[in-house]
Design a protein around this motif. Structure first.
Motif, mmCIF file in Angstrom:
data_model
loop_
_atom_site.group_PDB
_atom_site.id
_atom_site.type_symbol
_atom_site.label_atom_id
_atom_site.label_comp_id
_atom_site.label_asym_id
_atom_site.label_seq_id
_atom_site.Cartn_x
_atom_site.Cartn_y
_atom_site.Cartn_z
ATOM 1 N N LEU A 38 -15.316 -11.567 27.478
ATOM 2 C CA LEU A 38 -13.885 -11.124 27.422
ATOM 3 C C LEU A 38 -13.455 -11.350 25.933
ATOM 4 N N ARG A 39 -13.550 -12.189 25.155
ATOM 5 C CA ARG A 39 -13.280 -12.332 23.998
ATOM 6 C C ARG A 39 -13.663 -11.210 23.042
ATOM 7 N N ALA A 40 -15.108 -10.935 23.209
ATOM 8 C CA ALA A 40 -15.874 -10.034 22.363
ATOM 9 C C ALA A 40 -15.236 -8.655 22.659
ATOM 10 N N ALA A 41 -14.969 -8.085 24.040
ATOM 11 C CA ALA A 41 -14.656 -6.809 24.286
ATOM 12 C C ALA A 41 -13.385 -6.394 23.868
ATOM 13 N N LEU A 42 -12.343 -7.662 23.953
ATOM 14 C CA LEU A 42 -11.088 -7.257 23.533
ATOM 15 C C LEU A 42 -11.074 -7.114 21.919
ATOM 16 N N ALA A 43 -11.814 -8.001 21.205
ATOM 17 C CA ALA A 43 -11.823 -7.809 19.944
ATOM 18 C C ALA A 43 -12.339 -6.190 19.457
ATOM 19 N N SER A 44 -13.139 -5.791 20.258
ATOM 20 C CA SER A 44 -13.679 -4.657 19.904
ATOM 21 C C SER A 44 -12.752 -3.552 19.918
ATOM 22 N N ALA A 45 -11.694 -3.969 20.715
ATOM 23 C CA ALA A 45 -10.466 -3.140 20.916
ATOM 24 C C ALA A 45 -9.396 -3.354 20.019
ATOM 25 N N GLY A 46 -9.579 -4.268 19.260
ATOM 26 C CA GLY A 46 -8.457 -4.814 18.307
ATOM 27 C C GLY A 46 -7.504 -5.795 18.907
ATOM 28 N N HIS A 47 -7.903 -6.386 20.020
ATOM 29 C CA HIS A 47 -7.106 -7.260 20.613
ATOM 30 C C HIS A 47 -7.533 -8.979 20.690
ATOM 31 N N GLY A 48 -7.015 -9.716 21.220
ATOM 32 C CA GLY A 48 -7.426 -11.163 21.478
ATOM 33 C C GLY A 48 -6.958 -11.732 22.566
ATOM 34 N N LEU A 49 -7.279 -12.819 23.102
ATOM 35 C CA LEU A 49 -6.619 -13.469 24.208
ATOM 36 C C LEU A 49 -5.280 -13.645 24.107
ATOM 37 N N ASP A 50 -4.762 -13.729 23.136
ATOM 38 C CA ASP A 50 -3.307 -14.118 23.046
ATOM 39 C C ASP A 50 -2.498 -12.659 23.291
ATOM 40 N N ASP A 51 -3.280 -11.506 23.431
ATOM 41 C CA ASP A 51 -2.767 -10.435 23.807
ATOM 42 C C ASP A 51 -2.512 -10.015 25.449
ATOM 43 N N ILE A 52 -3.291 -10.928 26.006
ATOM 44 C CA ILE A 52 -3.178 -10.762 27.467
ATOM 45 C C ILE A 52 -1.727 -11.035 28.088
ATOM 46 N N ARG A 53 -1.214 -10.340 28.779
ATOM 47 C CA ARG A 53 0.312 -10.464 29.351
ATOM 48 C C ARG A 53 -0.033 -11.002 30.711
ATOM 49 N N GLY A 54 -0.996 -10.545 31.321
ATOM 50 C CA GLY A 54 -1.093 -11.210 32.784
ATOM 51 C C GLY A 54 -2.590 -10.863 33.436
ATOM 52 N N VAL A 55 -2.951 -11.665 34.354
ATOM 53 C CA VAL A 55 -4.084 -11.244 35.040
ATOM 54 C C VAL A 55 -3.360 -11.028 36.501
ATOM 55 N N ILE A 56 -3.879 -9.817 37.206
ATOM 56 C CA ILE A 56 -3.785 -9.741 38.577
ATOM 57 C C ILE A 56 -5.010 -9.712 39.259
ATOM 58 N N LEU A 57 -4.979 -10.631 40.354
ATOM 59 C CA LEU A 57 -6.290 -10.668 41.356
ATOM 60 C C LEU A 57 -6.347 -9.845 42.602
ATOM 61 N N THR A 58 -7.378 -9.127 42.496
ATOM 62 C CA THR A 58 -7.714 -8.246 43.916
ATOM 63 C C THR A 58 -7.647 -9.131 45.234
ATOM 64 N N HIS A 59 -8.124 -10.541 44.707
ATOM 65 C CA HIS A 59 -8.029 -11.318 45.822
ATOM 66 C C HIS A 59 -8.610 -12.613 45.383
ATOM 67 N N GLY A 60 -8.526 -13.732 46.219
ATOM 68 C CA GLY A 60 -8.917 -15.305 45.571
ATOM 69 C C GLY A 60 -10.160 -15.582 45.610
ATOM 70 N N ASP A 61 -11.187 -15.005 45.955
ATOM 71 C CA ASP A 61 -12.517 -15.380 45.969
ATOM 72 C C ASP A 61 -12.745 -15.948 44.439
ATOM 73 N N SER A 62 -13.830 -16.904 44.421
ATOM 74 C CA SER A 62 -14.232 -17.868 43.160
ATOM 75 C C SER A 62 -14.883 -16.747 42.274
ATOM 76 N N ASP A 63 -15.415 -15.873 42.604
ATOM 77 C CA ASP A 63 -16.224 -14.841 41.588
ATOM 78 C C ASP A 63 -15.054 -13.948 41.085
ATOM 79 N N HIS A 64 -14.131 -14.261 41.176
ATOM 80 C CA HIS A 64 -12.715 -13.208 40.686
ATOM 81 C C HIS A 64 -11.703 -14.049 40.097
#
Length: 234
Positions: A38-64
């Motif tokens: 996740l960190r590497a993918a965001l860095a490739s787009a010029g962003h970091g973890l601190d730029d994440i404003r929110g997570v939306i879960l499609t549901h609560g299963d452990s692999d999500h």
């Protein structure tokens, strides 16, 4: 506002990021070991973890929910989920549902991917924010929430017109993790398969042409086309 869609991970388990000038919205949170990719993918787009404003879960299963608690506790990122799935997302009451048919090869591939990416180290979010059917969340991309109960009681479709995308979680799959079968089909581990199919009908008239299941490759086409393919399987 310009918006970009990043697909992070693979067709077994993926995280999706909506990247805008205002920051980043994550759709689902993958597996516990996915923080590095996740960190590497965001860095490739010029962003970091601190730029994440929110997570939306499609549901609560452990692999999500994989990296959701790390983002919440270490970066102050709010985690959003439909109220009917809050108990599942926080691990208070874990879902049980039948797996159905399976084949050894694909099932082992799914298990290995989960193990390699920390699937036995699930950290459920300690706090979540309840969202409701019809909400448009004040996050980058302005995601719209549509309740589609069936796979779980609080499963959601997440519509993001800014990137012409619709995220369906595990309501459907385009590559069955236990059998390897490809093409649009109802996903395994569902609490109520018949209700899932009924719920999906609410989406038929939506115009988006990029549809992302929780597992499997992107479906290119409208929901109407996806449902026709789904029903053609009998």
């Amino acid at each position: 506002m310009t918006a970009q869609l990043l697909r992070i991970g693979d067709d077994i388990v993926a995280i999706h990021a909506i990247v805008t000038d205002e920051g980043v919205t994550l759709i689902d949170a993958g597996l516990p070991g996915d923080l590095g990719i996740l960190r590497a993918a965001l860095a490739s787009a010029g962003h970091g973890l601190d730029d994440i404003r929110g997570v939306i879960l499609t549901h609560g299963d452990s692999d999500h929910v994989g990296v959701a608690e790390v983002l919440r506790s270490q970066h102050g990122v709010p985690i959003h989920v439909l109220d009917d799935d809050a108990h599942n997302a926080t691990g208070v009451e874990k879902k049980t549902a039948p797996a159905g048919a399976w084949r050894l090869g694909p099932a082992l591939q799914f298990l290995w991917a989960a193990l390699r990416r920390g699937g036995l180290r699930t950290r459920y979010p300690r706090e979540v924010r309840a969202i409701a059917d019809g909400d448009v969340i004040d996050l980058p991309g302005r995601p719209e929430i549509i309740a589609i109960p069936g796979h779980t009681g609080g499963s959601a479709a997440i519509r993001v017109p800014a990137v012409d995308a619709l995220f369906l979680g595990d309501a459907i799959t385009t590559r069955h993790v236990l059998t390897g079968a490809t093409g649009a089909q109802l996903a395994p581990f569902s609490e109520d398969v018949a209700l899932t199919r009924k719920s999906l009908e609410k989406l038929r008239e939506l115009p988006e042409t990029r549809i992302f299941p929780g597992h499997g490759p992107e479906f290119r086409g409208t929901v109407a086309a996806l449902l026709d393919e789904l029903d053609s399987r009998g």
